[in-house]
Design an enzyme around this catalytic site. Structure first.
Site, PDB file in Angstrom:
ATOM      1  N   ARG A   1       8.353  11.896  51.033  1.00 13.98           N
ATOM      2  CA  ARG A   1       9.144  13.100  50.730  1.00 13.98           C
ATOM      3  C   ARG A   1       9.883  13.549  51.980  1.00 13.98           C
ATOM      4  O   ARG A   1       9.307  14.213  52.826  1.00 13.98           O
ATOM      5  CB  ARG A   1       8.218  14.210  50.230  1.00 13.98           C
ATOM      6  CG  ARG A   1       7.226  13.757  49.177  1.00 13.98           C
ATOM      7  CD  ARG A   1       6.132  14.801  48.895  1.00 13.98           C
ATOM      8  NE  ARG A   1       6.649  15.987  48.217  1.00 13.98           N
ATOM      9  CZ  ARG A   1       5.901  17.043  47.909  1.00 13.98           C
ATOM     10  NH1 ARG A   1       4.622  17.078  48.232  1.00 13.98           N
ATOM     11  NH2 ARG A   1       6.443  18.084  47.297  1.00 13.98           N
TER      12      ARG A   1
ATOM     13  N   HIS B   1      43.146  48.043  36.770  1.00 15.43           N
ATOM     14  CA  HIS B   1      42.990  49.409  36.269  1.00 15.43           C
ATOM     15  C   HIS B   1      41.706  49.555  35.457  1.00 15.43           C
ATOM     16  O   HIS B   1      40.900  50.459  35.689  1.00 15.43           O
ATOM     17  CB  HIS B   1      44.214  49.786  35.426  1.00 15.43           C
ATOM     18  CG  HIS B   1      44.146  51.167  34.847  1.00 15.43           C
ATOM     19  ND1 HIS B   1      43.632  51.415  33.592  1.00 15.43           N
ATOM     20  CD2 HIS B   1      44.497  52.361  35.367  1.00 15.43           C
ATOM     21  CE1 HIS B   1      43.680  52.718  33.358  1.00 15.43           C
ATOM     22  NE2 HIS B   1      44.205  53.315  34.419  1.00 15.43           N
TER      23      HIS B   1
ATOM     24  N   GLU C   1      40.351  60.078  60.175  1.00 17.08           N
ATOM     25  CA  GLU C   1      40.968  58.933  59.497  1.00 17.08           C
ATOM     26  C   GLU C   1      42.206  58.444  60.232  1.00 17.08           C
ATOM     27  O   GLU C   1      42.910  57.552  59.765  1.00 17.08           O
ATOM     28  CB  GLU C   1      41.292  59.276  58.036  1.00 17.08           C
ATOM     29  CG  GLU C   1      41.924  60.640  57.860  1.00 17.08           C
ATOM     30  CD  GLU C   1      41.901  61.140  56.414  1.00 17.08           C
ATOM     31  OE1 GLU C   1      41.800  60.323  55.504  1.00 17.08           O
ATOM     32  OE2 GLU C   1      42.004  62.358  56.213  1.00 17.08           O
TER      33      GLU C   1
ATOM     34  N   THR D   1      36.759  56.289  55.817  1.00 19.22           N
ATOM     35  CA  THR D   1      36.952  54.917  56.296  1.00 19.22           C
ATOM     36  C   THR D   1      37.986  54.136  55.495  1.00 19.22           C
ATOM     37  O   THR D   1      38.408  53.073  55.932  1.00 19.22           O
ATOM     38  CB  THR D   1      35.614  54.157  56.330  1.00 19.22           C
ATOM     39  OG1 THR D   1      34.938  54.369  55.096  1.00 19.22           O
ATOM     40  CG2 THR D   1      34.762  54.649  57.473  1.00 19.22           C
TER      41      THR D   1
ATOM     42  N   CYS E   1      32.540  59.056  54.205  1.00 16.78           N
ATOM     43  CA  CYS E   1      32.789  59.250  52.780  1.00 16.78           C
ATOM     44  C   CYS E   1      33.725  58.189  52.192  1.00 16.78           C
ATOM     45  O   CYS E   1      34.209  58.342  51.090  1.00 16.78           O
ATOM     46  CB  CYS E   1      33.369  60.643  52.536  1.00 16.78           C
ATOM     47  SG  CYS E   1      34.929  60.923  53.393  1.00 16.78           S
TER      48      CYS E   1
END
Ligand code: ADP
Ligand code: MG
Length: 895
Positions: A96, A468, A758, A780, A844
């Site tokens: 093996r 969408h 941001e 972010t 967030c």
């Protein structure tokens, strides 16, 4: 002298589980089993370095290896009481090969080495099964010719069939010994004809040829290509295990099986699995014979038989149970193993950590804590946080058969069943009558949203994971299968066709958005189980984690869901969402299109009570917790009418000519809205908008505090700040409104004003901005856009190319880019805290629901993360894991 071989299962093992570099993964596992005192068939492992030596010396073996293998073989013979190659009671071997990490393309295991014209008769006598012995011999010749001599297996079988007829191929054809001898002679002749060499009768020659073949396959083209692709160095080599064969088909007292220490679907304790009496390992996977259950435990009454191992051979069952318990106590996890009983002797051929369903993993982790096997922190690290998401939605009952009629992308998790409808109106109509429907469309657009609300789930034939339908369904928390390209939809005719099945409007289907399946009919569901093990793990996570977990929620529905999932407040409420609602958009448009401040103020008057009532509802749901509300952020023209009829309606409402209105709309056009007139820039141009929002917030907070008795602490977030003076200006307006409201109502509120980080400039000026801000929340999504200079809406195409060409590994909008965006977050955090020591730091963006990004947040020392509602449990667990891995001392969250 160099040590080339390591014994295992011979009283003691010379290696252990940690030796996979030396012994290969399989050898290390066999050694570990041996050291545990578990019965593995005795053998030895030739170390991987021997493979390197072999290749460095023109495919020769070191003499010292030959000696050591001979010695090891003697020990195997002693311990088994059999002799390799003997005419009576012969020993057979398996070889093996085993690499350190899996490498496809390597040769596999060769069984029954040592079979030849003589020993085959001994095997037939021992097992009492002439067909087994001879067909094994035939298979051995074919395998040997293939691996050690290079004669393609399929060619061999074809030629053998030509010479001996079909019967030679079948497993147990019931031939006489004489007929078998002819088959074997035919096989040998084929080998000689094709390869110009004879099949070796000498067991030693067979053994070494197979070992050489294993070594050679390490450098053969297929394995080499894989090694190069995965940067696996050639000098790792492959180890080779030589092991005594055991026979699960020797007699009535023999069997073979696969066992798992607990139920892999439910996690219930007690060994489960299947076995076959009088069979060899490979027969478990061929499916020629139906295997029996090892135990009746946990099986439905109707499925019980008297044929389980537990019922048939209670003693063997007990032995197996003892062994599995030993393995579990050792690995402290759910283990699966392959076992063989050879004439009453139990042998374990291999074991590994079991693959279990998420439910089973949760249950076993919790049980193991109660059993004292692991501690809570270990239990928490056993669960993949992302897998929790599927538990939050209804799922298809795992015990029912699925009639899958098509597949698409798993675009929004959970499963749903209902009647097929092909448009939004029908969905709404049916829902009103209390019927459950699945909305089936080629793709969806904003006009379909009300239909999606009414539907249980959505199926589309076009579009990807960010289409969408996918995005909206995820937001609503309903299942979606998107981009099912093979489904043909004829909405006119009211039919859909997939995999030859045509279904009509009103027919039932089920979709599984967790895996992307379309299933015919109405399938039995299981409802999410948020109590029990799930609740326990969440409770333990909460005790361990340092960071707070909040949610991004714009609507009361989202807030309610998130609170149920354990959100500790709202970290981002986007107020613009409230502006888009049916009865408000026209007032918003009036406000935006007004000629002057007076006009704007008039419209804002009308908006105030609407905003206030939204906030009251949110604050009541989140009573006692903080709620961060972001002031209006998007560029105003996003709200403006686009189609002609809407423009005409607006003109009439405002008593303006259509021309004039178009001129005003035109004037608001921006070339690059993402970097245009938005965020705090709006509050500076039109302070009255910010004032109205602040008033709505404060009045709502007063109201909700009265109704609930547990006030929220509103945290007002000013978006897109890059200069301290921007924040100063807007903050002064907010404070003025707060004072006014306090005077009017007599209630003095606790509230905070902070900003989103941001833009890179804000990050660099973090110290100065923090002097004006009581919290920073890293947005972010925009921060990634502005640090990379990439617009997310336009990035889809080229980021895919980037990934394909290996320029980037992951989409930075999905998994936080630690090196660039992350660096800026770190810098802003440090500078911010230098400006205000108790500055609250949160995140967030989408990233707050991504476990890898959550680890970064922990390492950076953020106070809380805020993610979408259905990610809250994921974030709770991931935050706990991050605390555990960072080795931080858990402390009360300071959100
Ligand atoms: P793989 O990596 O393909 O699983 P293994 O080395 O585990 O290769 O061998 C495959 C199968 O061969 C085993 O699962 C077992 O059924 C059989 N086998 C291997 N070694 C032995 C042995 N010593 N005795 C009996 N059967 C064996
Ligand atoms: Mg195996």
């Amino acid at each position: 002298m160099r040590k080339w071989t390591y014994n295992f299962g011979l009283g003691r093992s010379e290696g252990s589980a940690s030796d996979s570099a030396l012994l290969g993964a399989k050898g290390a596992n066999l050694a570990e089993l041996g050291s545990l005192g578990l019965p593995v068939p005795p053998g030895m492992t030739i170390i991987a370095d021997a493979c390197t030596w072999f290749h460095e010396h023109e495919c020769h073996f070191p003499d010292t290896l030959l000696d050591q293998v001979a010695k090891g073989l003697n020990q195997i013979e002693e311990s088994t009481g059999k002799r390799f190659g003997a005419a009576h009671n012969p020993l057979f071997l398996s070889v093996r090969p085993g690499t350190r990490v899996p490498v496809p393309g390597m040769t596999g295991t060769v069984l029954n080495i040592g079979l030849n014209d003589q020993t085959v008769q001994a095997l037939a006598k021992e097992t009492g099964d002439v067909d087994f012995a001879w067909s094994t011999y035939r298979r051995f010749i074919a395998t040997f010719a293939d691996l050690a001599m290079g004669l393609d297996h399929a060619v061999f079988e074809e030629l053998l069939e030509e010479k001996s007829g079909k019967s030679a191929i079948a497993n147990n054809p019931g031939l006489s010994v004489e007929q078998w001898r002819q088959v074997i002679e035919a096989g040998k002749a084929i080998v000689l004809d094709e390869m110009g060499e004879t099949f070796p009768q000498d067991p030693q020659e067979q053994l070494w040829a197979v070992i050489a073949a294993a070594f050679k396959s390490w450098t053969a083209p297929r394995a080499e290509a894989y090694r190069k692709l995965h940067s696996i160095p050639v000098d790792w080599g492959t180890a080779v295990n030589i092991q005594a064969m055991v026979f699960g088909n020797r007699n009535g007292n023999s069997m073979t099986g696969n066992a798992i220490t607990r139920n892999p679907k439910t996690g219930a304790s007690g060994v489960t699995g299947t076995f076959l009496p009088r069979a060899q390992g490979y027969e478990l996977s061929t499916g020629d014979r139906a295997p029996h259950q090892i135990s009746e435990r946990g099986r439905k009454e109707a499925e019980r038989t008297e044929m389980s191992l537990e019922a048939m051979l209670p003693e063997a069952y007990e032995t197996l149970e003892e062994m599995t318990q030993k393995l579990e106590r050792h690995y402290r996890d759910v283990v699966e193993l392959e076992f063989t009983v050879d004439d009453g002797y139990f042998w374990i051929l291999e074991s590994r950590l079991a693959r279990c369903d998420i439910r089973a993993r949760m249950r076993s982790a919790v049980d193991m804590v109660h059993e004292g096997l692991i501690n809570r922190e270990e239990a928490l690290t056993r669960i993949d946080p992302l897998e929790l998401e599927q538990l939050l939605h209804p799922a298809i009952d795992p015990s029912v058969e699925r009639e899958v009629i098509g597949t698409g992308l798993p675009a929004s998790p959970g499963a749903a069943a209902g009647e097929i409808v092909f448009n939004a109106e029908d969905a709404v109509h049916a829902a009103k009558e209390g019927r459950r429907v699945i909305l089936v469309r080629s793709e969806t657009s904003p006009e379909d949203v009300y239909g999606m609300h009414a539907a249980e789930g959505v199926l589309t034939s076009r579009g990807g994971l960010t289409s969408h339908a996918a995005v909206v369904a995820r937001g609503m928390g309903i299942p979606c299968v998107a981009g099912a390209g093979a489904v043909r939809i004829d909405a006119e005719a009211g039919t859909m066709t997939s995999m030859g099945v045509t279904l009509k409007k009103g027919d039932h289907i089920t979709i599984d958005g967790s895996v992307g399946q379309i299933i015919r009919g109405q399938t039995q569901m299981v409802q999410p189980e948020l109590a029990g093990d799930f609740a326990k793990l969440m409770e333990w996570s909460d005790a361990v984690r340092r960071m707070g977990v909040r949610t991004n929620a714009d609507t009361s529905t989202e807030a309610r869901v998130a609170r149920k999932f354990g959100a500790e407040g709202i970290g981002l409420c986007r107020t613009e969402h409230m502006f888009f609602e049916e009865n408000r958009i026209n007032v918003v448009r009036e406000m935006i299109l007004a000629e002057d401040e007076d006009g704007r103020r008039q419209s804002l008057e009308k908006l105030l009570p609407m905003q206030r009532s939204d906030f009251i509802e949110l604050f009541e749901i989140m009573h006692g917790l903080p709620v961060t509300i972001r002031l209006l952020d998007p560029p105003l023209h996003e709200f403006l009418p686009k189609v002609d009829s809407d423009v005409a309606e607006m003109a009439e409402r405002m008593g303006l000519g259509e021309e004039e209105l178009r001129r005003r709309i035109e004037a608001m056009h921006e070339f690059n809205p993402m970097l245009g007139h938005r965020g705090c820039r709006l509050a500076i141009s039109y302070p009255e908008i910010a004032e109205m929002q602040a008033r709505a917030i404060f009045e709502a907070a007063v109201e909700a505090a009265k109704s609930t008795g547990a006030p929220v602490v509103p945290e007002i977030m000013v978006p897109l700040v890059s200069l301290r003076r921007e924040l100063d200006y807007v903050k002064a307006r907010i404070e003025q409104v707060a004072d006014d409201v306090a005077k009017e109502t007599g209630v003095f509120l606790n509230y905070l004003v902070g900003t989103m980080i941001e833009l890179p400039r804000a990050a660099f000026r973090g110290q100065e901005i923090a002097q004006a801000a009581e919290f920073f929340s890293f947005g972010t999504n925009d921060l990634t856009q502005t640090v990379f200079g990439i617009s997310r809406d336009d990035a889809g195409g080229f980021l895919t190319t980037y990934r394909q060409k290996g320029i980037i590994e992951k989409d930075p909008f999905v998994s936080l880019d630690y090196e660039g965006v992350g660096e800026i977050i770190k810098l802003a955090s440090e500078r911010g805290r230098a400006g205000r020591h108790d500055l609250k730091l949160g995140i967030c963006g989408e990233h707050a629901g991504d476990p890898a990004s959550i680890h970064f947040c922990e390492a950076t020392g953020l106070d809380y993360i805020s993610c979408s509602p259905y990610r809250v449990p994921v974030a709770r667990l991931a935050a706990a894991q991050a605390t555990i891995y960072e080795g931080a001392t858990p402390k009360a969250a300071v959100y």
